[in-house]
Design an enzyme around this catalytic site. Structure first.
Site, PDB file in Angstrom:
ATOM      1  N   ALA A  10      -4.130   7.669  -4.510  1.00  0.00           N
ATOM      2  CA  ALA A  10      -2.714   7.292  -4.553  1.00  0.00           C
ATOM      3  C   ALA A  10      -2.681   5.808  -4.908  1.00  0.00           C
ATOM      4  O   ALA A  10      -2.647   4.942  -4.036  1.00  0.00           O
ATOM      5  CB  ALA A  10      -2.058   7.554  -3.213  1.00  0.00           C
ATOM      6  N   ALA A  57       0.845  -1.195   0.000  1.00  0.00           N
ATOM      7  CA  ALA A  57       0.000   0.000   0.000  1.00  0.00           C
ATOM      8  C   ALA A  57       0.878   1.242   0.000  1.00  0.00           C
ATOM      9  O   ALA A  57       2.086   1.152  -0.188  1.00  0.00           O
ATOM     10  CB  ALA A  57      -0.929  -0.011   1.212  1.00  0.00           C
ATOM     11  N   ASN A  58       0.288   2.378   0.166  1.00  0.00           N
ATOM     12  CA  ASN A  58       1.050   3.620   0.260  1.00  0.00           C
ATOM     13  C   ASN A  58       0.360   4.533   1.255  1.00  0.00           C
ATOM     14  O   ASN A  58      -0.759   4.248   1.680  1.00  0.00           O
ATOM     15  CB  ASN A  58       1.151   4.270  -1.113  1.00  0.00           C
ATOM     16  N   ARG A  59       1.007   5.609   1.605  1.00  0.00           N
ATOM     17  CA  ARG A  59       0.468   6.530   2.599  1.00  0.00           C
ATOM     18  C   ARG A  59      -0.544   7.460   1.954  1.00  0.00           C
ATOM     19  O   ARG A  59      -0.173   8.374   1.242  1.00  0.00           O
ATOM     20  CB  ARG A  59       1.572   7.387   3.204  1.00  0.00           C
TER      21      ARG A  59
END
Ligand code: CTP
Ligand code: CA
Length: 218
Positions: free
Chosen positions: A99, A33-35
């Protein structure tokens, strides 16, 4: 101030918004995942509804309540997000704030991968570029807006991204500070006619200003 449904400068317009991260599974308990908190995208969906638009919000996994009168579709992966975006067409405008994870695990395990022996290696596969694909779609929205989170050479990278992805506008977000998950954003609006730099603003104010610009453009 919210207008009555069916009134406002965006009445009769359908606007698609993507928000949040995507989660790409490795096995049943792990993911890539990403922030991204989803806050900015949810604020934009809310601001568009306040101007009278019908809004479809395709959301990755986030811990946020659905803004009033927004039609929310929850997804996990980039590929699910791409399918939900396609299914939501036609739209007059699309604001791609999500994102999206650039890569997913090339293979996923049905069972939890156990910690034994050498550390496993992860082979990655590239995810579809939802914005670039939408730009090529026969039902491309009239106004296509991307976001670009950059840590350096913010305007330069965003300007290149606008052309490369076939977007009309790129909202370049300077994430060199504590923006991810924070409550304010420093953005530059990159269009065909140039770059407009906005002062650091709370995310709801960025959303309201962008929604007004969209209303002016449609
Ligand atoms: N985007 C998308 N699908 C992807 C990746 C990105 O739709 N698979 C969209 C994002 O929602 C955003 C824009 O493209 O609106 C720019 O995303 P960004 O990650 O900044 O661009 P990338 O082309 O992935 O470049 P980078 O190498 O900087 O990550
Ligand atoms: Ca990316």
């Amino acid at each position: 101030t919210a207008l009555a449904p069916g009134s406002g400068p965006l009445a009769g317009k359908h606007i698609l918004v993507t928000a949040g991260p995507t989660h790409e599974p490795i096995d049943p308990v792990r993911y890539i995942a990403n922030r991204s908190s989803g806050k900015q995208g949810f604020e934009i969906a809310s601001a568009l509804v306040d101007l009278g638009a019908r809004v479809t919000l395709v959301a990755g996994p986030v811990a946020l309540p659905t803004p009033p009168r927004v039609n929310r579709i929850d997804v996990e992966t980039a590929r699910e997000m791409a399918a939900a975006v396609e299914a939501a067409l036609p739209a007059d405008a699309a604001v791609m704030v999500a994102a999206v994870a650039d890569w997913r695990s090339a293979d996923t395990s049905d069972q939890k991968i156990k910690k034994r022996g050498a550390a496993p290696s992860l082979t990655l596969a590239e995810n579809p570029d939802i914005l670039a694909t939408l730009a090529q779609n026969a039902r491309r929205p009239q106004l296509l807006i991307g976001f670009a989170a950059e840590t350096e050479r913010v305007v330069e990278h965003a300007t290149a991204k606008r052309t490369r992805k076939g977007a009309d506008w790129i909202v370049a977000n300077d994430v060199s500070g504590d923006v991810m998950g924070g409550d304010a954003n420093t953005v530059h609006l990159v269009t065909a006619s140039g770059v407009e730099s906005w002062e650091r603003l709370p995310k709801p104010d960025v959303a309201r200003r962008l929604a007004q610009r969209i209303a002016d453009a449609l």
